[in-house]
Design a protein around this motif. Structure first.
Motif, mmCIF file in Angstrom:
data_model
loop_
_atom_site.group_PDB
_atom_site.id
_atom_site.type_symbol
_atom_site.label_atom_id
_atom_site.label_comp_id
_atom_site.label_asym_id
_atom_site.label_seq_id
_atom_site.Cartn_x
_atom_site.Cartn_y
_atom_site.Cartn_z
ATOM 1 N N ALA A 15 -12.313 -9.383 3.511
ATOM 2 C CA ALA A 15 -11.140 -8.488 3.499
ATOM 3 C C ALA A 15 -9.868 -9.033 2.461
ATOM 4 O O ALA A 15 -9.548 -8.198 1.768
ATOM 5 C CB ALA A 15 -10.397 -8.729 4.901
ATOM 6 N N VAL A 16 -9.944 -10.159 2.383
ATOM 7 C CA VAL A 16 -8.996 -10.789 1.299
ATOM 8 C C VAL A 16 -9.728 -10.546 0.006
ATOM 9 O O VAL A 16 -8.645 -10.277 -1.076
ATOM 10 C CB VAL A 16 -8.947 -12.432 1.477
ATOM 11 C CG1 VAL A 16 -8.264 -13.011 0.309
ATOM 12 C CG2 VAL A 16 -8.405 -12.587 2.618
ATOM 13 N N THR A 17 -11.127 -10.368 -0.426
ATOM 14 C CA THR A 17 -11.640 -10.249 -1.405
ATOM 15 C C THR A 17 -11.296 -8.904 -1.841
ATOM 16 O O THR A 17 -10.919 -8.281 -3.200
ATOM 17 C CB THR A 17 -13.146 -10.144 -1.470
ATOM 18 O OG1 THR A 17 -13.548 -11.834 -1.334
ATOM 19 C CG2 THR A 17 -13.509 -10.120 -2.852
ATOM 20 N N GLU A 18 -11.328 -7.612 -1.106
ATOM 21 C CA GLU A 18 -11.203 -6.372 -1.202
ATOM 22 C C GLU A 18 -9.597 -6.258 -1.443
ATOM 23 O O GLU A 18 -9.220 -5.482 -2.507
ATOM 24 C CB GLU A 18 -11.328 -5.468 -0.045
ATOM 25 C CG GLU A 18 -12.875 -5.505 0.279
ATOM 26 C CD GLU A 18 -13.606 -4.459 -0.855
ATOM 27 O OE1 GLU A 18 -12.876 -3.771 -1.564
ATOM 28 O OE2 GLU A 18 -14.906 -4.569 -0.876
ATOM 29 N N ALA A 19 -8.755 -6.847 -0.831
ATOM 30 C CA ALA A 19 -7.251 -6.898 -0.989
ATOM 31 C C ALA A 19 -6.821 -7.311 -2.323
ATOM 32 O O ALA A 19 -5.913 -6.521 -3.140
ATOM 33 C CB ALA A 19 -6.302 -7.686 0.066
ATOM 34 N N LYS A 20 -7.484 -8.345 -2.937
ATOM 35 C CA LYS A 20 -7.309 -8.997 -4.142
ATOM 36 C C LYS A 20 -7.695 -7.710 -5.243
ATOM 37 O O LYS A 20 -6.785 -7.681 -6.366
ATOM 38 C CB LYS A 20 -7.936 -10.105 -4.458
ATOM 39 C CG LYS A 20 -7.977 -10.714 -5.913
ATOM 40 C CD LYS A 20 -8.602 -11.766 -6.123
ATOM 41 C CE LYS A 20 -8.511 -12.541 -7.398
ATOM 42 N NZ LYS A 20 -8.940 -11.784 -8.605
ATOM 43 N N ARG A 21 -8.802 -7.139 -4.954
ATOM 44 C CA ARG A 21 -9.310 -5.855 -5.945
ATOM 45 C C ARG A 21 -8.338 -4.838 -6.054
ATOM 46 O O ARG A 21 -7.858 -4.082 -7.124
ATOM 47 C CB ARG A 21 -10.444 -5.419 -5.525
ATOM 48 C CG ARG A 21 -11.057 -4.447 -6.430
ATOM 49 C CD ARG A 21 -12.339 -3.951 -5.958
ATOM 50 N NE ARG A 21 -12.660 -3.174 -4.446
ATOM 51 C CZ ARG A 21 -11.972 -2.159 -4.157
ATOM 52 N NH1 ARG A 21 -11.684 -1.284 -5.142
ATOM 53 N NH2 ARG A 21 -12.146 -1.665 -2.812
ATOM 54 N N LEU A 22 -7.556 -4.614 -4.801
ATOM 55 C CA LEU A 22 -6.578 -3.356 -4.461
ATOM 56 C C LEU A 22 -5.116 -3.508 -5.256
ATOM 57 O O LEU A 22 -4.384 -2.859 -5.573
ATOM 58 C CB LEU A 22 -6.769 -2.923 -3.252
ATOM 59 C CG LEU A 22 -7.589 -2.192 -2.816
ATOM 60 C CD1 LEU A 22 -7.836 -2.450 -1.321
ATOM 61 C CD2 LEU A 22 -7.932 -0.883 -3.095
ATOM 62 N N ALA A 23 -4.908 -4.895 -5.223
ATOM 63 C CA ALA A 23 -3.259 -5.638 -5.565
ATOM 64 C C ALA A 23 -3.211 -5.647 -7.041
ATOM 65 O O ALA A 23 -4.074 -5.703 -7.687
ATOM 66 C CB ALA A 23 -3.023 -6.647 -4.926
ATOM 67 N N VAL A 24 -2.211 -5.265 -7.421
ATOM 68 C CA VAL A 24 -1.487 -5.479 -8.729
ATOM 69 C C VAL A 24 -0.424 -6.188 -8.758
ATOM 70 O O VAL A 24 0.125 -6.774 -7.927
ATOM 71 C CB VAL A 24 -1.088 -4.018 -9.356
ATOM 72 C CG1 VAL A 24 -2.474 -2.928 -9.593
ATOM 73 C CG2 VAL A 24 0.002 -3.540 -8.645
ATOM 74 N N ALA A 25 -0.054 -6.804 -10.065
ATOM 75 C CA ALA A 25 1.144 -7.990 -10.136
ATOM 76 C C ALA A 25 2.291 -7.201 -9.412
ATOM 77 O O ALA A 25 2.705 -6.153 -9.617
ATOM 78 C CB ALA A 25 1.161 -8.212 -11.500
ATOM 79 N N GLY A 26 2.900 -8.095 -8.731
ATOM 80 C CA GLY A 26 4.219 -7.766 -8.035
ATOM 81 C C GLY A 26 4.004 -7.440 -6.402
ATOM 82 O O GLY A 26 4.841 -7.236 -5.557
ATOM 83 N N ASP A 27 2.576 -7.087 -6.036
ATOM 84 C CA ASP A 27 2.413 -6.646 -4.719
ATOM 85 C C ASP A 27 2.230 -7.921 -3.776
ATOM 86 O O ASP A 27 2.262 -9.145 -4.409
ATOM 87 C CB ASP A 27 0.876 -5.904 -4.786
ATOM 88 C CG ASP A 27 0.982 -4.623 -5.176
ATOM 89 O OD1 ASP A 27 2.000 -4.199 -5.632
ATOM 90 O OD2 ASP A 27 -0.066 -4.146 -5.511
#
Length: 478
Positions: free
Chosen positions: A433-445
């Protein structure tokens, strides 16, 4: 060991020779059984479970001369004149139905502690609500300590009220967290001042209805002496104040994230201010602290700070102690806890957000979020949460047994938000879940774990879930 007779603000109750049944072992049942036995009661403990831990606890109590019946929590022992129950036992259990038919009163551990207070006992500043109780009580204790008062954060926070009331240490005032379960069984409780922070559907399987749940929360106001503190943004809390039977002169005190009116605490230009406990409150206000003194300065945490400040001010605490106490306070783990920053993305653990009300407050604290959610829904629905939070969501990663309920609410109210549905309920799913979240996030998120669900489908408790999140973030950093 005393005479067995207790005289406090409640009617005296002579335990000597009385047949008292204690319902349940554990954190509150064992101290209750010991305290009653020490006062001459003939104590029988009944417990549903009959595991190794229960047998070990039973053996220790039986060595004192206390009778313990394991695996039989449904039958009312013959001759019972009073039941003292642990908080988790539901009112509809056969034991309590039998007690009602026999005219046997039922007290909770809080009621017993209240009745066992000495004549010079410390007053109670009490807090309840669906969310924020523990944080507010700990903030309150920090403020009271900053004022030089001998105090402790007790009750549902994990420190037995019985142990504190019967201990050798003396206090000037107690900061008391009370759950709806505890309040249900505490008919005689009369606090110095009390607060209901908020009301949202929770534990309805225990209470039977939202109305019953609210009524039990409202018991905290009964007999208040100085202040009934309510949330201006949550009308249901004010309604409970209006319905409360309080001491003459007790005041209704509101807290708000906006500009306060008379008899309220609120926020003006980044300053927490008091227009309740000041001279000429129609025109004057007292600065208490800056928003930046509250950590983290999320909106719902500011609300917690205002509620704590209101109770402290009701007890006569000076403004400087409010500021100093808030500055010294640090929240418990897994409550909007900043874990790390990676590539301009903040990772925040709010595993304690185990229901929709708590999750909504958490989601409102950040502008752009990759939300990790899911678990056991406990009968909750998610449409209101998703509709209110959609504007903050960049993406969502779902885990847990009831994730489909959140996915369906997202499809209805935030269809444009990308959703990753992890068809896993094993503990290791958090790393994915955290790996997928990292893939989806951009700077500032902000990658935010605010599950809006209980954890027991995948984890032992919310603490283990939050630890798994922090470990997973740590693996991304490696």
């Amino acid at each position: 060991m005393g005479s067995g007779k207790v005289t406090t603000g409640s009617a005296p109750f002579d335990f000597q020779g009385k047949h008292v049944t204690v319902a349940g072992l554990g954190v509150s049942g064992i101290p209750a059984a010991r305290a009653l036995h020490a006062r001459g009661a003939l104590v029988t403990v009944v417990n549903d479970g009959d595991d190794a831990r229960s047998r070990e606890q039973a053996e220790a109590l039986e060595a004192l001369g206390i009778t313990v019946r394991l695996g039989d929590g449904a039958t009312l022992p013959e001759g019972t004149e009073l039941i003292v129950t642990t908080p988790g036992w539901q009112p509809g259990k056969p034991l309590f139905q039998a007690a009602a038919e026999a005219g046997v009163p039922v007290w909770g551990d809080v009621e017993l502690a209240w009745r066992l207070r000495g004549p010079d006992a410390a007053p109670w500043l009490a807090v309840t609500g669906t969310n924020g109780k523990t944080t507010t009580v700990r903030m309150l204790a920090a403020i009271l300590e900053a004022a030089g008062l001998r105090t402790a954060a007790v009750g549902n926070i994990g420190v037995s009220l019985l142990d504190v009331v019967l201990g050798e240490e003396t206090y000037d005032v107690l900061a008391v967290e009370l759950s709806s379960y505890q309040l249900h069984w505490a008919p005689s409780l009369r606090a110095h001042s009390a607060a209901v922070l908020n009301l949202a559907p929770d534990h309805l399987d225990w209470h039977g209805s939202m109305e019953a749940y609210a009524a039990d929360k409202g018991r905290i106001y009964a007999g208040n002496q100085v202040a009934c503190v309510y949330n201006v943004a949550d009308k249901a809390t004010e309604d409970l104040v209006r319905e409360a039977d309080v001491e003459e002169g007790c005041r209704a005190i509101g807290f708000t994230l906006g500009t306060p009116g008379p008899s309220q605490l609120g926020v003006v230009d980044g300053i927490l201010v008091d227009r309740a406990f000041v001279e000429n409150r129609q025109k004057n206000a007292q600065e208490l602290a800056e928003v930046s003194d509250v950590q983290p300065p999320a909106p719902h945490n500011i609300a917690n700070a205002l509620a704590a400040a209101a109770l402290a001010r009701a007890f006569g605490v000076p403004a400087q102690a409010v500021r100093d106490g808030l500055r010294s306070f640090r929240p418990d783990a897994h409550r909007i806890e900043h874990v790390a920053d990676l590539d301009g993305v903040a990772y925040v653990d709010d595993s304690k957000a185990t229901n929709t009300h708590a999750a909504q407050a958490s989601l409102a604290a950040y502008e752009s979020i990759v939300w990790i959610a899911g678990g056991l829904a406990k009968g909750a629905t998610f449409d209101e949460l998703v509709a209110a939070s959609a504007k903050h969501l960049r993406a969502v990663v779902l885990i847990g047994a009831d994730r489909a309920l959140i996915r369906e609410a997202l499809a209805r109210h935030a269809p444009e938000v990308p959703v990753v549905d992890l068809d896993r309920t094993d503990t290791g799913a958090m790393l994915q879940a955290v790996t997928e979240a990292k893939r989806l996030a951009v700077a500032g998120d902000t990658v935010l774990l605010a599950p809006a669900c209980a954890s027991m489908d995948m984890f032992t408790n919310y603490n283990q879930r939050g630890d798994a999140f922090a470990t997973a973030v740590g693996e991304l950093r490696a």
